[in-house]
Design a protein around this motif. Structure first.
Motif, PDB file in Angstrom:
ATOM      1  N   MET A 135      56.808  12.173  24.418  1.00 32.51           N
ATOM      2  CA  MET A 135      58.189  12.444  24.003  1.00 32.51           C
ATOM      3  C   MET A 135      59.154  11.886  25.049  1.00 32.51           C
ATOM      4  O   MET A 135      58.886  11.910  26.246  1.00 32.51           O
ATOM      5  CB  MET A 135      58.405  13.958  23.868  1.00 32.51           C
ATOM      6  N   ARG A 136      60.291  11.413  24.615  1.00 29.79           N
ATOM      7  CA  ARG A 136      61.254  10.825  25.533  1.00 29.79           C
ATOM      8  C   ARG A 136      61.737  11.834  26.552  1.00 29.79           C
ATOM      9  O   ARG A 136      62.010  11.509  27.704  1.00 29.79           O
ATOM     10  CB  ARG A 136      62.440  10.258  24.743  1.00 29.79           C
ATOM     11  N   SER A 137      61.855  13.126  26.162  1.00 29.09           N
ATOM     12  CA  SER A 137      62.348  14.136  27.084  1.00 29.09           C
ATOM     13  C   SER A 137      61.402  14.355  28.250  1.00 29.09           C
ATOM     14  O   SER A 137      61.779  14.914  29.264  1.00 29.09           O
ATOM     15  CB  SER A 137      62.553  15.465  26.365  1.00 29.09           C
ATOM     16  N   LYS A 138      60.155  13.908  28.111  1.00 26.17           N
ATOM     17  CA  LYS A 138      59.182  14.103  29.172  1.00 26.17           C
ATOM     18  C   LYS A 138      59.023  12.866  30.042  1.00 26.17           C
ATOM     19  O   LYS A 138      58.085  12.779  30.821  1.00 26.17           O
ATOM     20  CB  LYS A 138      57.820  14.508  28.577  1.00 26.17           C
ATOM     21  N   ARG A 139      59.894  11.899  29.912  1.00 26.11           N
ATOM     22  CA  ARG A 139      59.784  10.726  30.761  1.00 26.11           C
ATOM     23  C   ARG A 139      59.978  11.155  32.218  1.00 26.11           C
ATOM     24  O   ARG A 139      60.695  12.087  32.519  1.00 26.11           O
ATOM     25  CB  ARG A 139      60.831   9.677  30.368  1.00 26.11           C
ATOM     26  N   MET A 140      59.327  10.437  33.091  1.00 24.61           N
ATOM     27  CA  MET A 140      59.217  10.904  34.446  1.00 24.61           C
ATOM     28  C   MET A 140      60.444  10.614  35.289  1.00 24.61           C
ATOM     29  O   MET A 140      60.514   9.659  36.023  1.00 24.61           O
ATOM     30  CB  MET A 140      57.996  10.282  35.095  1.00 24.61           C
ATOM     31  N   LYS A 141      61.454  11.491  35.167  1.00 19.21           N
ATOM     32  CA  LYS A 141      62.610  11.380  36.032  1.00 19.21           C
ATOM     33  C   LYS A 141      62.385  12.194  37.305  1.00 19.21           C
ATOM     34  O   LYS A 141      63.204  12.225  38.188  1.00 19.21           O
ATOM     35  CB  LYS A 141      63.861  11.870  35.317  1.00 19.21           C
ATOM     36  N   ALA A 201      48.380  -0.359  30.448  1.00 18.07           N
ATOM     37  CA  ALA A 201      48.125   0.823  31.272  1.00 18.07           C
ATOM     38  C   ALA A 201      49.317   1.135  32.165  1.00 18.07           C
ATOM     39  O   ALA A 201      49.731   2.295  32.288  1.00 18.07           O
ATOM     40  CB  ALA A 201      46.871   0.604  32.122  1.00 18.07           C
ATOM     41  N   VAL A 202      49.897   0.104  32.791  1.00 13.82           N
ATOM     42  CA  VAL A 202      51.040   0.315  33.670  1.00 13.82           C
ATOM     43  C   VAL A 202      52.255   0.767  32.871  1.00 13.82           C
ATOM     44  O   VAL A 202      52.998   1.663  33.282  1.00 13.82           O
ATOM     45  CB  VAL A 202      51.356  -0.969  34.465  1.00 13.82           C
ATOM     46  N   ARG A 203      52.466   0.158  31.709  1.00 13.19           N
ATOM     47  CA  ARG A 203      53.599   0.550  30.869  1.00 13.19           C
ATOM     48  C   ARG A 203      53.519   2.021  30.468  1.00 13.19           C
ATOM     49  O   ARG A 203      54.525   2.728  30.402  1.00 13.19           O
ATOM     50  CB  ARG A 203      53.642  -0.316  29.619  1.00 13.19           C
ATOM     51  N   ALA A 204      52.316   2.477  30.193  1.00 12.00           N
ATOM     52  CA  ALA A 204      52.139   3.848  29.693  1.00 12.00           C
ATOM     53  C   ALA A 204      52.020   4.881  30.808  1.00 12.00           C
ATOM     54  O   ALA A 204      52.036   6.078  30.542  1.00 12.00           O
ATOM     55  CB  ALA A 204      50.891   3.908  28.805  1.00 12.00           C
ATOM     56  N   ALA A 205      51.898   4.427  32.051  1.00 14.76           N
ATOM     57  CA  ALA A 205      51.564   5.336  33.145  1.00 14.76           C
ATOM     58  C   ALA A 205      52.562   6.468  33.336  1.00 14.76           C
ATOM     59  O   ALA A 205      52.174   7.617  33.556  1.00 14.76           O
ATOM     60  CB  ALA A 205      51.426   4.543  34.444  1.00 14.76           C
ATOM     61  N   TYR A 206      53.852   6.169  33.239  1.00 16.95           N
ATOM     62  CA  TYR A 206      54.843   7.200  33.519  1.00 16.95           C
ATOM     63  C   TYR A 206      54.856   8.277  32.437  1.00 16.95           C
ATOM     64  O   TYR A 206      54.979   9.460  32.724  1.00 16.95           O
ATOM     65  CB  TYR A 206      56.221   6.550  33.704  1.00 16.95           C
ATOM     66  N   ASP A 207      54.696   7.867  31.192  1.00 13.23           N
ATOM     67  CA  ASP A 207      54.609   8.855  30.123  1.00 13.23           C
ATOM     68  C   ASP A 207      53.318   9.659  30.222  1.00 13.23           C
ATOM     69  O   ASP A 207      53.301  10.876  29.995  1.00 13.23           O
ATOM     70  CB  ASP A 207      54.698   8.172  28.747  1.00 13.23           C
ATOM     71  N   ARG A 208      52.217   8.985  30.563  1.00 18.25           N
ATOM     72  CA  ARG A 208      50.939   9.681  30.715  1.00 18.25           C
ATOM     73  C   ARG A 208      51.036  10.730  31.823  1.00 18.25           C
ATOM     74  O   ARG A 208      50.497  11.834  31.714  1.00 18.25           O
ATOM     75  CB  ARG A 208      49.827   8.678  31.035  1.00 18.25           C
ATOM     76  N   LYS A 232      62.613   3.464  37.680  1.00 15.73           N
ATOM     77  CA  LYS A 232      63.445   3.532  36.479  1.00 15.73           C
ATOM     78  C   LYS A 232      62.633   3.717  35.196  1.00 15.73           C
ATOM     79  O   LYS A 232      63.021   3.280  34.133  1.00 15.73           O
ATOM     80  CB  LYS A 232      64.339   2.301  36.370  1.00 15.73           C
ATOM     81  N   THR A 233      61.512   4.376  35.292  1.00  9.40           N
ATOM     82  CA  THR A 233      60.696   4.859  34.190  1.00  9.40           C
ATOM     83  C   THR A 233      60.582   3.883  33.037  1.00  9.40           C
ATOM     84  O   THR A 233      60.037   2.809  33.174  1.00  9.40           O
ATOM     85  CB  THR A 233      61.251   6.204  33.711  1.00  9.40           C
TER      86      THR A 233
END
Length: 290
Positions: free
Chosen positions: A1-7, A55-62, A158-159
């Protein structure tokens, strides 16, 4: 979910520095690779490279999907022959960005909390001019002045913006190693600054590319992120001989490590009336750096 992006890691970086500094590209210095790492990776087929990019693209959401983690930050700032090192350790809510940390810098221990994107800090035995033990800085206001949105507060990664800017040619698999006792895959990543939000504004000061290194565990979560950068003074500042307080160049090295995913985070603001609002000073300092 966008709200869970790693800020989350983002805010912690701003907090360690005590203000928001635009993190961007630096020099090309890189950690030493393991034997057979980068050169062997270069010869792999396109499918392997695409998998690394994904893998790198998905890392922050994961990572954010874990909801919380223990975090350690090590930072060095060097300017005009002086180096200041700071270390931070604590827990962080990866969904909301709240955190509780203890930071050590120049022999001082700083208690720090980030609650609802407001930074609170307390240095033991010290009080503000108003006699209050805590200071607070509204990171949203400082970020707004720097032209960043809520998900970019002090964030050298910048996530989601970085994920969109990364292409197959930007990611190289270096090898595998242990990070905190966990097997992790090491990737070298180079991002075109111009593709990032505000990229045109900071390209002259920070350079054309952002080199960084990430280590991902078997579940695709971020275990370590390293960025070594050189921030140059803007031409308008360096041209002023009377502006001796502004360094011509600032070198910054930042390493973040994550562990104990799912750990409890109890971040609460200090009692009302116990914190002096330093947002105005932070805005002035941030504007001067710009």
């Amino acid at each position: 979910m966008r709200s869970k992006r790693m800020k989350a890691g983002a805010i912690a970086i701003a907090a360690v520095m005590g203000s928001v500094v635009l993190a961007g590209c630096g020099d090309s210095s890189e950690p030493k690779t393991q034997e057979g790492g980068a050169s062997a990776s270069a010869g792999k087929n396109g499918d392997s490279r695409e998998q690394g990019t994904s893998a790198v693209r998905a890392a922050y959401d994961r990572t954010a999907e874990a909801e919380s983690a223990r975090m350690v930050i090590k930072m060095k700032l060097s300017a005009e022959g002086r180096t200041v090192a700071s270390n931070g350790e604590g827990v962080i809510d990866l969904a909301e960005g709240d955190s509780v940390m203890t930071i050590t810098a120049e022999g001082k221990s700083i208690e720090q909390r980030v609650v609802d994107q407001v930074l609170y800090q307390k240095v033991g035995g010290q009080r503000t001019a108003e006699g209050k033990p805590w200071i607070k800085i509204d990171l949203k206001k400082v970020a707004a002045q720097q032209g960043m949105n809520n998900q970019q507060i002090g964030d050298p990664a910048k996530t989601a913006a970085y994920a969109k800017a990364i292409t197959d040619k930007d990611v190289t698999k270096v090898g595998t190693e242990k990070i905190g006792g966990v097997d992790a895959t090491h990737y070298r990543v180079s991002v075109d600054v111009a593709k990032l939000p505000g990229g045109d504004r900071v390209r002259e000061q920070l350079g054309p590319t952002l080199p960084m290194h990430v280590w991902l565990d078997e579940e695709g979560r971020l275990r370590r992120q390293q960025i070594d950068m050189t921030v140059k003074a803007p031409a308008s500042t360096s041209a002023k001989p009377d502006n001796s307080a502004a360094p011509q160049q600032l070198k910054m090295s930042t390493v973040m490590e994550f562990s104990d995913f799912g750990t409890e985070v109890d971040a609460q603001a200090p009692p009302a009336g116990q914190a002096a609002d330093m947002t105005g000073k932070a805005l002035q300092d941030s504007q001067g750096q710009s």
